[in-house]
Design a protein around this motif. Sequence first.
Motif, PDB file in Angstrom:
ATOM      1  N   ALA A 218      47.013  20.513 -41.669  1.00  0.00           N
ATOM      2  CA  ALA A 218      46.451  20.081 -40.385  1.00  0.00           C
ATOM      3  C   ALA A 218      45.051  20.642 -40.176  1.00  0.00           C
ATOM      4  O   ALA A 218      44.163  19.959 -39.654  1.00  0.00           O
ATOM      5  N   ALA A 219      44.841  21.896 -40.579  1.00  0.00           N
ATOM      6  CA  ALA A 219      43.520  22.509 -40.432  1.00  0.00           C
ATOM      7  C   ALA A 219      42.488  21.792 -41.296  1.00  0.00           C
ATOM      8  O   ALA A 219      41.363  21.511 -40.856  1.00  0.00           O
ATOM      9  N   ILE A 220      42.847  21.496 -42.540  1.00  0.00           N
ATOM     10  CA  ILE A 220      41.921  20.790 -43.434  1.00  0.00           C
ATOM     11  C   ILE A 220      41.585  19.415 -42.871  1.00  0.00           C
ATOM     12  O   ILE A 220      40.425  18.990 -42.871  1.00  0.00           O
ATOM     13  N   THR A 221      42.598  18.705 -42.383  1.00  0.00           N
ATOM     14  CA  THR A 221      42.367  17.376 -41.801  1.00  0.00           C
ATOM     15  C   THR A 221      41.443  17.462 -40.591  1.00  0.00           C
ATOM     16  O   THR A 221      40.539  16.633 -40.419  1.00  0.00           O
ATOM     17  N   VAL A 241      37.866  18.568 -49.454  1.00  0.00           N
ATOM     18  CA  VAL A 241      37.543  19.725 -50.297  1.00  0.00           C
ATOM     19  C   VAL A 241      36.508  20.607 -49.602  1.00  0.00           C
ATOM     20  O   VAL A 241      36.619  21.847 -49.611  1.00  0.00           O
ATOM     21  N   ALA A 242      35.508  19.986 -48.995  1.00  0.00           N
ATOM     22  CA  ALA A 242      34.502  20.756 -48.252  1.00  0.00           C
ATOM     23  C   ALA A 242      35.140  21.484 -47.075  1.00  0.00           C
ATOM     24  O   ALA A 242      34.771  22.626 -46.757  1.00  0.00           O
ATOM     25  N   VAL A 248      38.113  28.618 -46.119  1.00  0.00           N
ATOM     26  CA  VAL A 248      38.288  29.814 -46.949  1.00  0.00           C
ATOM     27  C   VAL A 248      37.159  30.801 -46.717  1.00  0.00           C
ATOM     28  O   VAL A 248      37.365  32.019 -46.696  1.00  0.00           O
ATOM     29  N   ASN A 249      35.941  30.284 -46.486  1.00  0.00           N
ATOM     30  CA  ASN A 249      34.788  31.156 -46.272  1.00  0.00           C
ATOM     31  C   ASN A 249      33.987  30.643 -45.074  1.00  0.00           C
ATOM     32  O   ASN A 249      32.921  30.058 -45.228  1.00  0.00           O
TER      33      ASN A 249
END
Length: 439
Positions: A218-221, A241-242, A248-249
């Motif tokens: 959900a966070a990536i989306t 991917v971005a 992550v950073n």
Amino acid sequence: MTTSQLHSDQDALRSMSAEELLGFVESQHAARLEAERMLLRAARQWAVLHSPDALPVGDRRGRSRARSAGAEGTPKITEYAAAAFGARIQTSPYGARKLIADAVDIEHRLPQLHAGLDSGVVRVRCARHVAEATRELSAEEAAWVDGEVVDSADGRLPWARFEALVDGKVAAAAPHLARAREELAQTEKHVRMSRVNRHGMATLTIRDNAIVIMTAEAAITQVAKKLEDTIPEASRDERRVAAFAALVNPATHVDPEIRQIRPKVSAHLHFAIGTPVARLEGHGPVTMDWVRHTFATVAGRIKVTPVLDLAGQAPVDAYEIPQQLRDAVRLIHPADVFPYAASLARTGDIDHTIPYSEGGPTAIGNLAPMTRTHHRVKTHAGWEARQPFPGIVVWRDPYGAFYLVDPSGTRRVWGTGSRPALTRDDVTTTAIVLDGFAA
């Protein structure tokens, strides 16, 4: 088969009309299913012929190394019996042992599936899957699963949905075993880089609690959606991917909103009060102990949505479908309603069975979920659908074949003159079908 026979068969196929070719395909499919049943019966008979009791009296080695052909307690078979059988069907001794084990378990532990195979209704693949899935269960537990899944073992469900059904019934039959497997799985958490890294690309796999992974997804989306304006030229996968890299950073990303992302996760959990096992959509069966432990340790707030009143869903005087009505449709139709479709996703289309432009209402009984591909097939390829009752969709393909789809799967229904109806219910259904479609 000789070359002349092959050419003759090819010529026969070329001379068939579309309707004749479909009839030929149906008959060949039925012959293949019956051949699979005969092979399974042969595997069972091979086990009978290779019982240690059939060995010569002095053959102690073969007798001492005999073992149960299937689950514990089933008749024994000699050590090397599977080798010759496997070679004849072009498989390894291991593959042949699995076939023999399934055949023995079906006969001795799954009586309803066994009867269905003998009557030509149950599919071998389905029966074998149940035999393997219940091998660690007691005879009583296996028999309970047998009775729960036999009606769906005739091919009406696509394979992924049949597997999910069996998994749920196995967990319900032996919740202690399901809980032990969950505890074992907890020890398998990892973040690991794959060894298959080529052309400057690498793969990272993460294994963790289902809710943790759903939260990460959900966070990536959510972040990828925000990046649509930042990198509009990127593909959806490139933005995801971005988004992963930014999460992550986060210090490398200038957008403060991304640094403080708080993903919202919807976990759809289905269970009845008092049952030890629930179904987590997109995941499968989980024990209620797992549910209590997992949701007790989840950070943040948990919102519980009340059960929808399906009978109280009012129609809408518009083409657009409100979210609550969409949710109700998904509960009535748990899967894509196209014949034999497998999708359980909540992100597909909701189709008006009778098009809205032709007077079809936006209401329960005229709405059903489909993938975009199946929606296009219905719209452009000559397929027709009707809902004689909410939750039941009857289809007619461009060549006049009828299919009934309900939450239990898909069944072929036969009109008068094409083939004798299978049951009284099918006769009734066929009458409804023929009345509901244009001539």
